[in-house]
Design an enzyme around this catalytic site. Structure first.
Site, PDB file in Angstrom:
ATOM      1  N   ARG A 162     -61.477  40.768  95.369  1.00  0.00           N
ATOM      2  CA  ARG A 162     -61.298  39.632  95.887  1.00  0.00           C
ATOM      3  C   ARG A 162     -61.398  38.271  95.130  1.00  0.00           C
ATOM      4  O   ARG A 162     -60.652  37.691  94.491  1.00  0.00           O
ATOM      5  CB  ARG A 162     -61.755  39.416  97.162  1.00  0.00           C
ATOM      6  CG  ARG A 162     -61.264  38.359  98.346  1.00  0.00           C
ATOM      7  CD  ARG A 162     -61.627  36.845  97.982  1.00  0.00           C
ATOM      8  NE  ARG A 162     -63.055  36.659  98.077  1.00  0.00           N
ATOM      9  CZ  ARG A 162     -63.722  35.540  97.755  1.00  0.00           C
ATOM     10  NH1 ARG A 162     -63.067  34.559  97.424  1.00  0.00           N
ATOM     11  NH2 ARG A 162     -65.239  35.497  97.727  1.00  0.00           N
ATOM     12  N   HIS A 221     -74.356  34.754  97.234  1.00  0.00           N
ATOM     13  CA  HIS A 221     -73.307  34.953  96.479  1.00  0.00           C
ATOM     14  C   HIS A 221     -73.533  33.931  95.383  1.00  0.00           C
ATOM     15  O   HIS A 221     -73.351  32.667  95.407  1.00  0.00           O
ATOM     16  CB  HIS A 221     -72.220  34.503  97.073  1.00  0.00           C
ATOM     17  CG  HIS A 221     -70.892  34.621  96.353  1.00  0.00           C
ATOM     18  ND1 HIS A 221     -69.769  35.715  96.465  1.00  0.00           N
ATOM     19  CD2 HIS A 221     -70.201  33.743  95.450  1.00  0.00           C
ATOM     20  CE1 HIS A 221     -68.887  35.431  95.742  1.00  0.00           C
ATOM     21  NE2 HIS A 221     -69.147  34.203  95.216  1.00  0.00           N
ATOM     22  N   HIS A 235     -73.264  32.726  91.021  1.00  0.00           N
ATOM     23  CA  HIS A 235     -72.531  32.791  89.744  1.00  0.00           C
ATOM     24  C   HIS A 235     -73.368  32.802  88.506  1.00  0.00           C
ATOM     25  O   HIS A 235     -74.445  32.133  88.735  1.00  0.00           O
ATOM     26  CB  HIS A 235     -71.461  31.709  89.874  1.00  0.00           C
ATOM     27  CG  HIS A 235     -70.304  31.973  90.648  1.00  0.00           C
ATOM     28  ND1 HIS A 235     -68.903  31.345  90.454  1.00  0.00           N
ATOM     29  CD2 HIS A 235     -70.157  32.816  91.765  1.00  0.00           C
ATOM     30  CE1 HIS A 235     -68.152  31.795  91.478  1.00  0.00           C
ATOM     31  NE2 HIS A 235     -68.802  32.713  92.299  1.00  0.00           N
ATOM     32  N   CYS A 251     -64.859  30.966  85.780  1.00  0.00           N
ATOM     33  CA  CYS A 251     -65.244  29.841  86.818  1.00  0.00           C
ATOM     34  C   CYS A 251     -63.915  28.937  86.446  1.00  0.00           C
ATOM     35  O   CYS A 251     -64.097  28.341  85.403  1.00  0.00           O
ATOM     36  CB  CYS A 251     -66.395  29.597  86.531  1.00  0.00           C
ATOM     37  SG  CYS A 251     -67.002  28.141  87.585  1.00  0.00           S
TER      38      CYS A 251
END
Length: 305
Positions: free
Chosen positions: A12, A204, A206, A237
């Site tokens: 996703r 979550h 990064h 990103c």
């Protein structure tokens, strides 16, 4: 011994961030191979209009396929109540709705301010409850926003409380823009936990600025037990061209297993899954140190039984 859930979000979050569309059969092979490696939860797609994200047009088919894999929890992202109904119709095990803590980002991302998003959360929660589906809210841009800069921690707490009142069963704190640092992670987890308790389970993160795994350790120290990651850090990103984006699943699993935490994931099998992406999306940038360096010689001695 602590059990840690690594939730794979590459199909996703990774795929929606790149222009090319991965063929359906390749997505199926990816999902099946990760499940065979011991990954217990996969976010297989997002119920958004195909016109906006053609990469996600086959999400219902992927849900149907993934539900046939024994022991796999199949989740999807939904942007609103309409998406929640589509997810419910597809029979997902769980769904998550993103709720941006930056109102500027919320309006740009889903064209709704905070009050409007709380209504969407309430409607989506009702749909999930009616169908017996686990419903989570991702507190996006919780650590900072590329449009607003710093996001008030008190605002994150207040909006988490409002989302809980609207029907959220679980929360994640999302470092959407790669702004988080370990001290901030510890502080915000404590504050949000103080408001919603153990409903906050997930980070979550990064790796945009190389702090992803450091932030995982900070989360572990505060009792977080679920971490999202993307195989190969797929997706990059969009706010930092050329930088890595999502936390790399392979590196995360190596670190957690080496620390003696129990993920249930076979690293050797997981590393082989990367080939599926390389063949389906030749030339797409993939990240991670573990695929190049391999595990340490004493890796097996370090891992949990």
């Amino acid at each position: 011994m602590t059990d840690i859930l690594v939730s794979e979000v590459g199909p996703r979050d990774g795929l929606q961030s790149i222009e090319r569309v991965m063929p359906l059969e390749a997505k199926k092979r990816w999902i099946a191979a990760e499940a065979a490696a011991g990954v217990k939860e996969i976010e297989v797609g997002s119920f958004v209009p195909p016109k906006l994200l053609p990469q996600m047009a086959d999400t219902a088919e992927l849900v149907a396929f993934a539900k046939g894999i024994e022991g796999l929890t199949v989740v999807t992202l939904v942007p609103n109540a309409k998406g929640a109904q589509l997810a419910a119709d597809a029979g997902v095990h769980g769904m998550s709705i993103p709720f941006s803590m930056s109102e500027t980002h919320s309006i740009k991302n889903v064209r709704k301010d905070h009050l409007a998003m709380l209504e969407e959360i309430r409607a989506a929660a009702d749909i999930a409850r009616e169908h017996g589906i686990h419903f989570a809210v991702g507190l996006s841009t919780a650590f900072g926003c590329t449009m607003e800069g710093a996001v008030s921690e008190d605002q994150v707490v207040r909006l988490a409380e409002k989302a809980a009142e609207a029907g959220a069963l679980e929360f994640s704190l999302s470092d959407t823009t790669g702004y988080a640092d370990p001290a901030q992670v510890r502080r915000l987890v404590k504050k949000v936990r103080g408001a919603v308790g153990d409903m906050l389970t997930t980070l979550h993160l990064h790796n945009t600025r190389g702090l992803g795994l450091a932030n995982v350790v900070a989360g572990l120290e505060e009792g977080i037990t679920t971490f999202d990651a993307s195989l190969g850090g797929l997706g990059g990103c969009p706010f930092a061209p050329g930088a890595s984006g999502n936390l790399v699943t392979e590196d995360l699993v190596l670190m957690l297993n080496s620390m003696g935490l129990r993920t249930g994931i076979d690293l050797e099998k997981l590393l082989k899954v990367r080939t599926i992406i390389e063949e389906a999306l030749p030339g797409e940038p993939l990240y991670g140190f573990t695929p190049d360096a391999g595990p340490m010689l004493d890796y097996n001695q370090r891992t949990a039984a």
